[in-house]
Design an enzyme around this catalytic site. Structure first.
Site, PDB file in Angstrom:
ATOM      1  N   LYS A 123       0.853  -1.188   0.000  1.00  0.00           N
ATOM      2  CA  LYS A 123       0.000   0.000   0.000  1.00  0.00           C
ATOM      3  C   LYS A 123       0.889   1.239   0.000  1.00  0.00           C
ATOM      4  O   LYS A 123       1.681   1.452   0.919  1.00  0.00           O
ATOM      5  CB  LYS A 123      -0.916   0.010   1.223  1.00  0.00           C
ATOM      6  N   ASP A 228     -13.416   5.824   9.991  1.00  0.00           N
ATOM      7  CA  ASP A 228     -13.889   5.652   8.612  1.00  0.00           C
ATOM      8  C   ASP A 228     -14.403   4.226   8.424  1.00  0.00           C
ATOM      9  O   ASP A 228     -14.068   3.538   7.468  1.00  0.00           O
ATOM     10  CB  ASP A 228     -12.764   5.961   7.626  1.00  0.00           C
TER      11      ASP A 228
END
Length: 472
Positions: A123, A228
């Site tokens: 990532k 989130d």
């Protein structure tokens, strides 16, 4: 953004990485790093360093830009990616690079492999993408700071995510296994599953809903809130088990807005289940149900994600905590990037207001102006002794004193020009001289001069094409 091409990584030399590292270190306190500073940090001779930097700019690993006061180099996203991949490969964390499998507004996901032929997930945090730069409306970025490096924010975002992921994995939370990180890259386990946003039906909706709500409460009991928690950051395995991903925005339950973040996570799951699965439950957790049993947030700060990194990232993410007596606000103002002086505009107001603070010769000019005006205003000559010559324009007429002989005359300081006109003319003169001085100050010199570069290119062109001009 495009696919990351790592083919050239194998052809980069040791000197190339020394230059990239030198630019990276110089960007800690420079917006544009001068070539001399890069050569000094990389411990290379200036001529050799200049050649390497020119080649790196050709391959878009560095960017050469012209600044207001000097020219310099800036590290590009691809150059920063190469530095991180080189570090990870030297640690034997990754040995192969695969395809891109995902793209988000703040990251890019790739498939990589290690020495054991195990498939991992890479990532790359990429804050500042074009699709997510409307910061004032979406996340209130730059609340107190006027400028910030996206590369720096990407690095601390990756550091925070790895720290939280490791702490959660050690406590048995359903998160990917973290392996390593470098700069803005995080290596983690590749989850064999599907994002919840792409799932149209599940076997047991009630069980999945309860499990997700329990995860939110369990996280809060350990002292953190995801921030989130939605269908895009939840992976569903083939067995129907949820896996949580994406942790840079996690906050502590001691945060000033912790209740708001907690309720938002709960409402995100409730609204998704209502729309997708037509399931709505009146039973859902609240912030008062939290029974804190661990201090995971404190442990994360002690394991590498420092307090200063927390402050910098929270300011950019718009979740800055309100400190007592505004201490954090004051500190953020002190840490603002110094603002370069604006370009000097050729206006009388700008010259009168700003130029005296920038140029040393202006006070002397203003003093001379005051003396001239004082001399004009202080004249008490008798009008009978003044004779005007109509051959000159009215505003430029030169009064002369009458005398016994026409050959002998003396010019006085008396003038028919109004004091307002004199002030206006002298102000324009001051502004013009100040603008010329400013142009000389901001003109690049030496290696950074465009004139020098163009002359060298012209000389090289003439030398290479000497046969065309008939020279031997």
């Amino acid at each position: 953004m495009g696919k990351l091409n790592v083919t050239m990584l194998r052809y980069l030399t040791k000197e190339d990485f020394r230059i990239l590292t030198g630019v990276e270190m110089g960007m800690k306190n420079h917006e544009l790093v001068p070539a001399a500073l890069v050569a000094s940090i990389a411990n290379l001779r200036h001529g050799g360093a200049h050649k390497v930097m020119k080649e790196l700019c050709k391959h878009k690993l560095l960017s050469y830009e012209r600044g207001t006061h000097y020219d310099g180099y800036r590290l590009t996203n691809q150059g920063y990616d190469y530095l991180a991949l080189k570090t990870l490969s030297m640690r034997n964390v990754i040995t192969s690079f695969g395809n891109q499998i995902g793209t988000g507004k703040e990251s890019i996901i790739y498939v990589v492999g290690n020495e054991e032929q195990e498939t991992l997930c890479l990532k790359i945090h990429r804050l500042g993408r074009i699709c997510f730069r409307n910061l004032k409306e979406k996340r209130d970025y730059h609340q107190h700071r006027k400028a910030a490096s996206w590369i720096y924010l990407s690095r601390i975002s990756a550091t925070k995510e790895f720290a939280y992921m490791k702490a959660l994995y050690d406590r048995g939370f359903p998160v990917p296994k973290p392996f390593d990180f470098s700069r803005h890259c995080v290596i983690m386990q590749l989850i064999d599953g599907t994002p919840l946003c792409q799932v149209s039906e599940v076997e047991n909706v009630e069980e999945l809903f309860d499990e997700l709500m329990n995860l939110i409460v369990k996280l809060a009991n350990h002292g953190v809130i995801h921030g989130d928690f939605n269908e895009f950051n939840i992976m569903l395995t083939s067995e129907g088990k949820p896996i949580i991903i994406d942790f840079p925005q996690m906050v502590s339950t001691s945060h000033a807005n912790a209740k708001m973040f907690f309720d938002r996570d709960v409402n995100c799951i409730r609204s998704f289940f209502k729309k997708r699965f037509a399931y709505e439950s009146s039973l859902h957790p609240t912030f008062d149900d939290i029974d804190r049993e661990d201090s995971l947030d404190v442990e994360v700060f002690a394991s590498g994600f420092t307090k200063q990194m927390k402050k910098d990232l929270e300011v950019e993410l718009g979740i800055e905590e309100e400190d007592e007596e505004g201490e954090e606000t004051g500190q953020a103002e002190e840490e603002e990037t110094p603002k370069l002086p604006d370009d000097i505009e050729p206006s009388e107001e700008k010259a009168e207001k700003e130029l005296p603070d920038c140029f040393d010769d202006i006070p002397a000019l203003r003093k001379e102006l005051d003396e001239v005006i004082e001399a004009v205003d202080g004249q008490t000559e008798d009008p009978a002794d003044i004779q005007d010559y109509s051959d000159f324009p009215d505003e430029l007429s030169i009064p002369r004193r009458k005398g016994p002989s026409s050959d002998m005359c003396s010019v006085t300081t008396t003038s028919t020009i109004a004091p307002e006109i004199i002030r206006s003319r002298v102000k324009k003169m001051v502004a013009r001289q100040s603008n010329e001085a400013a142009k000389k100050r901001i003109k690049a010199k030496g290696e950074a001069s465009a004139t020098t570069r163009s002359r060298r290119d012209n000389a090289a062109t003439i030398k290479e094409s000497s046969g065309i001009w008939g020279w031997e």
